[in-house]
Write a protein that holds these residues in place. Structure first.
Motif: not given
Length: 92
Positions: A2-4, A22, A26-28, A62-63, A66
């Motif tokens: 996921k992107s954040c 993050c 597994e958040c980029k 982004p997905d 955060v």
């Protein structure tokens, strides 16, 4: 992955810890927004920052967002409703 967009505090320790969280989730990270306070009653952020964040969401797509803070359920709801995106906090 996921992107954040990560919203955290200014100090280096907070940033490093939030980046690690993050990564573990597994958040980029596409963008880091640094705030002195993350406790405004309605959103956790000031109204002006919400407008900036809305523009970033539209631009970067982004997905998730955060937050390096524990949000109240009402804050999470208000953010998700306003930004039309999933919100994660320290308890998520």
């Amino acid at each position: 992955m996921k992107s954040c967009i990560l919203i955290t505090y200014f100090d280096d320790d907070s940033i490093s810890e939030a980046e690690g969280l993050c990564e573990a989730a597994e958040c980029k990270i596409l963008q880091i927004i640094k705030q002195e306070f993350l406790n405004s009653p309605k959103f956790g952020l000031s109204g002006g920052k919400i407008g900036d964040l809305k523009n970033l969401v539209a631009k970067m797509n982004p997905d998730v967002i955060v937050f390096d803070e524990i949000l109240k359920p009402s804050q999470n709801y208000n953010l998700a409703t306003e930004l039309k995106i999933q919100i994660l906090d320290r308890e998520s």
